[in-house]
Enzyme design. Structure first.
Site, PDB file in Angstrom:
ATOM      1  N   CYS A  23      41.463  39.544  53.166  1.00  0.00           N
ATOM      2  CA  CYS A  23      40.150  38.983  53.005  1.00  0.00           C
ATOM      3  C   CYS A  23      39.994  38.405  54.327  1.00  0.00           C
ATOM      4  O   CYS A  23      38.895  38.069  54.945  1.00  0.00           O
ATOM      5  CB  CYS A  23      39.975  38.315  51.836  1.00  0.00           C
ATOM      6  SG  CYS A  23      41.254  36.963  51.791  1.00  0.00           S
ATOM      7  N   HIS A  36      41.082  32.782  48.657  1.00  0.00           N
ATOM      8  CA  HIS A  36      40.012  33.991  49.110  1.00  0.00           C
ATOM      9  C   HIS A  36      39.220  33.755  50.168  1.00  0.00           C
ATOM     10  O   HIS A  36      38.572  32.471  50.438  1.00  0.00           O
ATOM     11  CB  HIS A  36      39.304  34.502  48.005  1.00  0.00           C
ATOM     12  CG  HIS A  36      38.485  35.745  48.344  1.00  0.00           C
ATOM     13  ND1 HIS A  36      38.816  36.982  48.805  1.00  0.00           N
ATOM     14  CD2 HIS A  36      37.080  36.244  48.002  1.00  0.00           C
ATOM     15  CE1 HIS A  36      38.348  37.780  49.016  1.00  0.00           C
ATOM     16  NE2 HIS A  36      37.077  37.355  48.664  1.00  0.00           N
ATOM     17  N   ASN A  95      31.066  38.282  50.752  1.00  0.00           N
ATOM     18  CA  ASN A  95      32.195  38.906  50.086  1.00  0.00           C
ATOM     19  C   ASN A  95      32.590  40.199  50.887  1.00  0.00           C
ATOM     20  O   ASN A  95      31.752  40.878  51.547  1.00  0.00           O
ATOM     21  CB  ASN A  95      32.199  38.931  48.552  1.00  0.00           C
ATOM     22  CG  ASN A  95      33.632  38.882  47.954  1.00  0.00           C
ATOM     23  OD1 ASN A  95      34.549  38.593  48.837  1.00  0.00           O
ATOM     24  ND2 ASN A  95      33.635  38.874  46.675  1.00  0.00           N
TER      25      ASN A  95
END
Length: 315
Positions: A134, A265, A283
């Site tokens: 990520c 994250h 995202n």
């Protein structure tokens, strides 16, 4: 009397069936629809039963999240059959400990909360897969978006180069976006077409790809939402959050009552909408998740620990 007792027992069992079976049937129907919608293909009946049990547990958790706040909707998503441990593998933010930002810290605050939306300046939503990369996706998207705002058009860049070549990070086991921007101070960011994503860490091949631009380091933003809004006026910002409750998010605005404070994250802050007083966050779980790959977080509550470490690259 015996016949009456049997009839009474049958009636009682019937009432129990009516009372309890709809929920079970509902989960059965939802699971079947989930398999069809997302093209799930399990290797065996045992695996299917295992995934169905996880699915049912996730739906119960989604029901609880829905009760916490009516502004958001949780339910069936592409990740509805995934365990918490499997979702953590799709995260992977590991704090580098670097806060100096080459000496630059953005501290201005917003006088008014105007609407900001950089989604039109961003490349298409990407899917990091099961690799904990990520941080590489956040760094790449923020680089692309901020460059587009500041300098003009730029090619789609390579998350794989960020994954392979940022030596201070841990590949699919986590990393940090500032490591990518530090690397790009002295290296050109390769195009995605010349350095394709594989979803696993490999040897760095930046010397043989088509490079485009590099950056001049990065800036940290003061850990206040007002400062973040002001800094967002100049382009997208990489942020770190607690995404532990995001797997069943479908739409709407999440509040602090639905999020924790355990950073895990990396994502990108791309907008703010005063109509619902919410951040717009990009995202890297594909466009089939959330609101076309995005999630909205309530402003002013440090929702999901959004102020943990906002940073952006300089050009």
């Amino acid at each position: 009397m015996k016949a009456i007792a049997i009839i009474s027992l049958i009636s009682a069992l019937g009432l129990l069936y009516v009372a309890y079976s709809p929920a079970e049937l509902s989960y059965d129907a939802e699971f079947e629809q989930f398999i069809s919608t997302y093209g799930k293909n399990y290797a065996s009946q045992t695996e299917m039963e295992y995934r169905k049990a996880i699915f049912e547990d996730n739906m119960k958790k989604a029901d609880e999240l829905n009760k916490l706040n009516p502004e958001a909707e949780f339910g069936v998503t592409i990740f509805a059959d995934q365990t918490g441990e499997e979702m953590l593998q799709r995260m992977g933010a590991v704090d580098s400990g670097n806060d100096d930002s080459d000496g630059d810290v953005y501290t201005e605050t917003s006088d008014s909360l105007s609407k900001i939306d950089w989604r039109s300046k961003m490349k298409s939503i990407q899917d990091q897969g099961s690799c904990g990369s990520c941080w590489a996706f956040s760094a790449t998207a923020a680089f692309e978006g901020r460059y587009q705002v500041k300098k003009g058009s730029i090619s789609k860049l390579s998350e794989q180069e960020a994954l392979d070549c940022s030596s201070s990070s841990y590949g699919c086991n986590g990393g940090w976006y500032d490591a990518v921007w530090n690397y790009m101070k002295s290296h050109k960011f390769c195009t995605q077409g010349s350095y394709k994503y594989t979803g696993r860490k490999g040897s760095c091949r930046s010397s043989s790809c088509s490079g485009t631009q590099n950056d001049k380091g990065y800036t940290s933003v003061s850990k206040s939402e007002s400062s973040m809004h002001s800094a967002l006026g100049g382009g997208p910002i990489s942020i770190a959050v607690d995404a532990s409750t995001w797997s069943t998010y479908r739409q709407g605005v999440m509040t602090s009552s639905q999020c924790g404070r355990n950073m895990n994250h990396a994502v990108v802050l791309v907008g703010y909408n005063p109509t619902d007083n919410a951040w717009i966050v990009r995202n890297s779980w594909g466009s089939n998740w959330g609101e076309s790959g995005h999630i909205r977080l309530k402003y002013g509550q440090n929702t999901c620990d959004i102020t943990y470490k906002p940073q952006y690259p300089n050009f």
